[in-house]
Design a protein around this motif. Structure first.
Motif, mmCIF file in Angstrom:
data_model
loop_
_atom_site.group_PDB
_atom_site.id
_atom_site.type_symbol
_atom_site.label_atom_id
_atom_site.label_comp_id
_atom_site.label_asym_id
_atom_site.label_seq_id
_atom_site.Cartn_x
_atom_site.Cartn_y
_atom_site.Cartn_z
ATOM 1 N N MET A 183 0.820 -1.203 0.000
ATOM 2 C CA MET A 183 0.000 0.000 0.000
ATOM 3 C C MET A 183 0.861 1.263 0.000
ATOM 4 O O MET A 183 0.530 2.257 -0.648
ATOM 5 C CB MET A 183 -0.908 0.004 1.236
ATOM 6 N N LEU A 184 1.985 1.221 0.714
ATOM 7 C CA LEU A 184 2.866 2.388 0.773
ATOM 8 C C LEU A 184 3.504 2.661 -0.582
ATOM 9 O O LEU A 184 3.532 3.802 -1.051
ATOM 10 C CB LEU A 184 3.945 2.168 1.838
ATOM 11 N N VAL A 185 4.017 1.610 -1.231
ATOM 12 C CA VAL A 185 4.650 1.780 -2.534
ATOM 13 C C VAL A 185 3.628 2.220 -3.578
ATOM 14 O O VAL A 185 3.950 2.989 -4.487
ATOM 15 C CB VAL A 185 5.347 0.474 -2.953
ATOM 16 N N ALA A 186 2.384 1.772 -3.427
ATOM 17 C CA ALA A 186 1.332 2.163 -4.357
ATOM 18 C C ALA A 186 0.740 3.531 -4.040
ATOM 19 O O ALA A 186 -0.269 3.918 -4.622
ATOM 20 C CB ALA A 186 0.221 1.111 -4.348
ATOM 21 N N SER A 187 1.377 4.257 -3.119
ATOM 22 C CA SER A 187 0.944 5.614 -2.719
ATOM 23 C C SER A 187 -0.412 5.610 -2.046
ATOM 24 O O SER A 187 -1.151 6.597 -2.101
ATOM 25 C CB SER A 187 0.923 6.549 -3.947
ATOM 26 N N ILE A 188 -0.768 4.498 -1.404
ATOM 27 C CA ILE A 188 -2.003 4.426 -0.611
ATOM 28 C C ILE A 188 -1.583 4.134 0.827
ATOM 29 O O ILE A 188 -1.800 3.043 1.354
ATOM 30 C CB ILE A 188 -2.964 3.347 -1.136
ATOM 31 N N THR A 196 10.263 3.997 15.286
ATOM 32 C CA THR A 196 11.716 4.061 15.377
ATOM 33 C C THR A 196 12.284 4.913 14.244
ATOM 34 O O THR A 196 11.662 5.083 13.190
ATOM 35 C CB THR A 196 12.320 2.649 15.300
ATOM 36 N N LEU A 197 13.476 5.441 14.469
ATOM 37 C CA LEU A 197 14.133 6.249 13.452
ATOM 38 C C LEU A 197 14.426 5.423 12.211
ATOM 39 O O LEU A 197 14.220 5.877 11.074
ATOM 40 C CB LEU A 197 15.432 6.833 14.013
ATOM 41 N N GLU A 198 14.894 4.193 12.417
ATOM 42 C CA GLU A 198 15.220 3.339 11.273
ATOM 43 C C GLU A 198 13.970 2.987 10.477
ATOM 44 O O GLU A 198 14.017 2.938 9.243
ATOM 45 C CB GLU A 198 15.915 2.065 11.764
ATOM 46 N N GLY A 199 12.866 2.751 11.183
ATOM 47 C CA GLY A 199 11.613 2.475 10.482
ATOM 48 C C GLY A 199 11.151 3.661 9.663
ATOM 49 O O GLY A 199 10.642 3.512 8.544
ATOM 50 N N ARG A 200 11.326 4.859 10.182
ATOM 51 C CA ARG A 200 10.930 6.060 9.446
ATOM 52 C C ARG A 200 11.824 6.275 8.227
ATOM 53 O O ARG A 200 11.339 6.682 7.163
ATOM 54 C CB ARG A 200 10.986 7.268 10.379
ATOM 55 N N VAL A 201 13.117 6.019 8.371
ATOM 56 C CA VAL A 201 14.020 6.164 7.232
ATOM 57 C C VAL A 201 13.654 5.167 6.143
ATOM 58 O O VAL A 201 13.584 5.517 4.948
ATOM 59 C CB VAL A 201 15.481 5.974 7.677
ATOM 60 N N LEU A 202 13.398 3.922 6.532
ATOM 61 C CA LEU A 202 13.017 2.907 5.553
ATOM 62 C C LEU A 202 11.685 3.258 4.896
ATOM 63 O O LEU A 202 11.513 3.078 3.683
ATOM 64 C CB LEU A 202 12.943 1.532 6.225
ATOM 65 N N LEU A 206 11.051 3.807 0.898
ATOM 66 C CA LEU A 206 10.010 3.080 0.169
ATOM 67 C C LEU A 206 9.050 4.046 -0.513
ATOM 68 O O LEU A 206 8.601 3.799 -1.644
ATOM 69 C CB LEU A 206 9.247 2.162 1.129
ATOM 70 N N THR A 207 8.728 5.147 0.163
ATOM 71 C CA THR A 207 7.821 6.134 -0.429
ATOM 72 C C THR A 207 8.439 6.778 -1.659
ATOM 73 O O THR A 207 7.776 6.948 -2.692
ATOM 74 C CB THR A 207 7.466 7.208 0.606
ATOM 75 N N ILE A 208 9.716 7.151 -1.568
ATOM 76 C CA ILE A 208 10.409 7.751 -2.710
ATOM 77 C C ILE A 208 10.449 6.774 -3.876
ATOM 78 O O ILE A 208 10.215 7.144 -5.040
ATOM 79 C CB ILE A 208 11.818 8.190 -2.304
ATOM 80 N N TYR A 209 10.731 5.521 -3.580
ATOM 81 C CA TYR A 209 10.754 4.519 -4.649
ATOM 82 C C TYR A 209 9.378 4.376 -5.284
ATOM 83 O O TYR A 209 9.257 4.296 -6.513
ATOM 84 C CB TYR A 209 11.220 3.172 -4.101
ATOM 85 N N GLY A 210 8.333 4.344 -4.450
ATOM 86 C CA GLY A 210 6.988 4.214 -4.986
ATOM 87 C C GLY A 210 6.607 5.369 -5.890
ATOM 88 O O GLY A 210 6.022 5.180 -6.962
ATOM 89 N N VAL A 213 8.555 4.963 -9.272
ATOM 90 C CA VAL A 213 8.371 3.789 -10.119
ATOM 91 C C VAL A 213 6.907 3.480 -10.394
ATOM 92 O O VAL A 213 6.564 3.026 -11.497
ATOM 93 C CB VAL A 213 9.062 2.561 -9.468
ATOM 94 N N PHE A 214 6.031 3.717 -9.428
ATOM 95 C CA PHE A 214 4.648 3.285 -9.599
ATOM 96 C C PHE A 214 3.987 3.989 -10.780
ATOM 97 O O PHE A 214 3.161 3.399 -11.479
ATOM 98 C CB PHE A 214 3.848 3.543 -8.319
ATOM 99 N N GLY A 215 4.352 5.264 -11.016
ATOM 100 C CA GLY A 215 3.799 5.967 -12.169
ATOM 101 C C GLY A 215 4.214 5.299 -13.477
ATOM 102 O O GLY A 215 3.414 5.219 -14.422
ATOM 103 N N TYR A 216 5.456 4.811 -13.536
ATOM 104 C CA TYR A 216 5.925 4.122 -14.739
ATOM 105 C C TYR A 216 5.136 2.833 -14.971
ATOM 106 O O TYR A 216 4.739 2.529 -16.107
ATOM 107 C CB TYR A 216 7.414 3.816 -14.610
ATOM 108 N N ILE A 217 4.898 2.069 -13.901
ATOM 109 C CA ILE A 217 4.143 0.822 -14.044
ATOM 110 C C ILE A 217 2.717 1.114 -14.502
ATOM 111 O O ILE A 217 2.175 0.446 -15.393
ATOM 112 C CB ILE A 217 4.159 0.050 -12.711
ATOM 113 N N THR A 218 2.080 2.128 -13.908
ATOM 114 C CA THR A 218 0.721 2.490 -14.305
ATOM 115 C C THR A 218 0.667 2.920 -15.768
ATOM 116 O O THR A 218 -0.228 2.519 -16.517
ATOM 117 C CB THR A 218 0.198 3.621 -13.406
ATOM 118 N N ALA A 219 1.645 3.730 -16.202
ATOM 119 C CA ALA A 219 1.674 4.180 -17.590
ATOM 120 C C ALA A 219 1.896 3.021 -18.547
ATOM 121 O O ALA A 219 1.332 2.996 -19.650
ATOM 122 C CB ALA A 219 2.771 5.230 -17.768
ATOM 123 N N THR A 220 2.696 2.025 -18.147
ATOM 124 C CA THR A 220 2.938 0.871 -19.006
ATOM 125 C C THR A 220 1.670 0.065 -19.198
ATOM 126 O O THR A 220 1.339 -0.339 -20.329
ATOM 127 C CB THR A 220 4.039 -0.011 -18.404
#
Length: 260
Positions: A183-188, A196-202, A206-210, A213-220
């Motif tokens: 859901m996070l990668v799909a922007s939902i 935790t700090l490490e959880g927030r960084v991760l 993941l949000t930046i990656y989503g 990339v997710f726009g590219y997958i949707t456009a494809t």
């Protein structure tokens, strides 16, 4: 006295050629080791480590170090090689710190989580390189495989950083973390949110990656369905045949107007 001619093996071009040959020769075994390392890291993040996984992980880590040392020895520009492989260097150094148990500071919870985060990022980087070599000519397959890798590894990391606590905040199972990561990668995005700090960084990574990339997958997928609609004679989208006929009609009109 005349200068001694430079030996062929000392030429940068010759070193680059040898390095390329070495990388070609090591492609298949390093691909196998990279995916095995990914499986070990995900398993350790989900279930914890045991003696067998520790021995396997240490053996693969040593092979990674030997491969890296061999490549940097052959590389003509070592500083440039290091700059291009910063994440790899850090990922190779972190397991060495895990072996040092004499220092109490290295056993602190936040330090261990930090090492775990670096290990996750390094594993993702190595998996990305392995997928690039495997699916070099299949761009959509590469993006889809990389997204699956990021989601699987990210979910394991979130479960490790944010397990369910006394107040019920966190993830109770890997499947719970996997659904949340998808859901996070799909922007939902949805709760629970990391503490935790490490959880927030991760989560940020993941949000930046989503977003990237997710726009590219949707456009494809959209292009695929639009293409199928264009091939349908009854479809609302003009296909190549209709466009070609329209061009022929315009050319005929131009010819007719030229005659008049």
């Amino acid at each position: 006295m005349a200068d001694t001619p430079e030996r062929d093996e000392d030429c940068p071009e010759e070193r680059l050629r040898v390095l390329a040959q070495l990388e070609d020769w090591l492609t298949t075994p390093m691909l196998f080791l990279s995916f095995a390392w990914l499986a070990i890291v995900v398993t350790e993040l989900i279930r914890g480590t045991d003696q067998l996984l520790t021995w396997l992980g240490t053996a693969i880590w040593i092979l990674f170090i030997l491969e890296f040392l061999l490549r940097i020895t052959i590389a003509p520009d070592k500083l440039r090689f290091l700059r291009n492989n910063v994440i790899t260097v850090i990922a190779l150094a972190v397991p060495a710190l895990r072996l040092v148990r004499a220092f109490a500071v290295l056993r602190a919870a936040h330090v261990l989580r930090g090492f775990r985060l670096v290990r996750i990022v390094g594993t993702a980087n190595r998996g990305m390189n392995a997928l690039r070599l495997t699916l070099a000519r299949r761009q959509f397959g590469y993006v889809l495989g990389l997204t699956s890798l990021v989601i699987a590894l990210g979910a394991a990391g979130m479960l490790s950083f944010e397990p369910a606590g006394m107040a019920g905040v966190g993830f109770t199972s890997y499947w719970d973390a996997l659904w949340w990561t998808i859901m996070l990668v799909a922007s939902i995005g949805t709760g629970p949110w990391p503490e935790t700090l490490e959880g927030r960084v991760l989560t940020t990574l993941l949000t930046i990656y989503g977003l990237a990339v997710f726009g590219y997958i949707t456009a494809t997928f959209a292009s695929f369905f639009i293409g199928r609609d264009a091939e349908d004679e009854q479809g609302e989208v003009a296909g190549s045949a209709e466009i070609r006929a329209l061009r022929d009609e315009i050319a005929a009109l131009r010819t007719e107007l030229g005659r008049r």
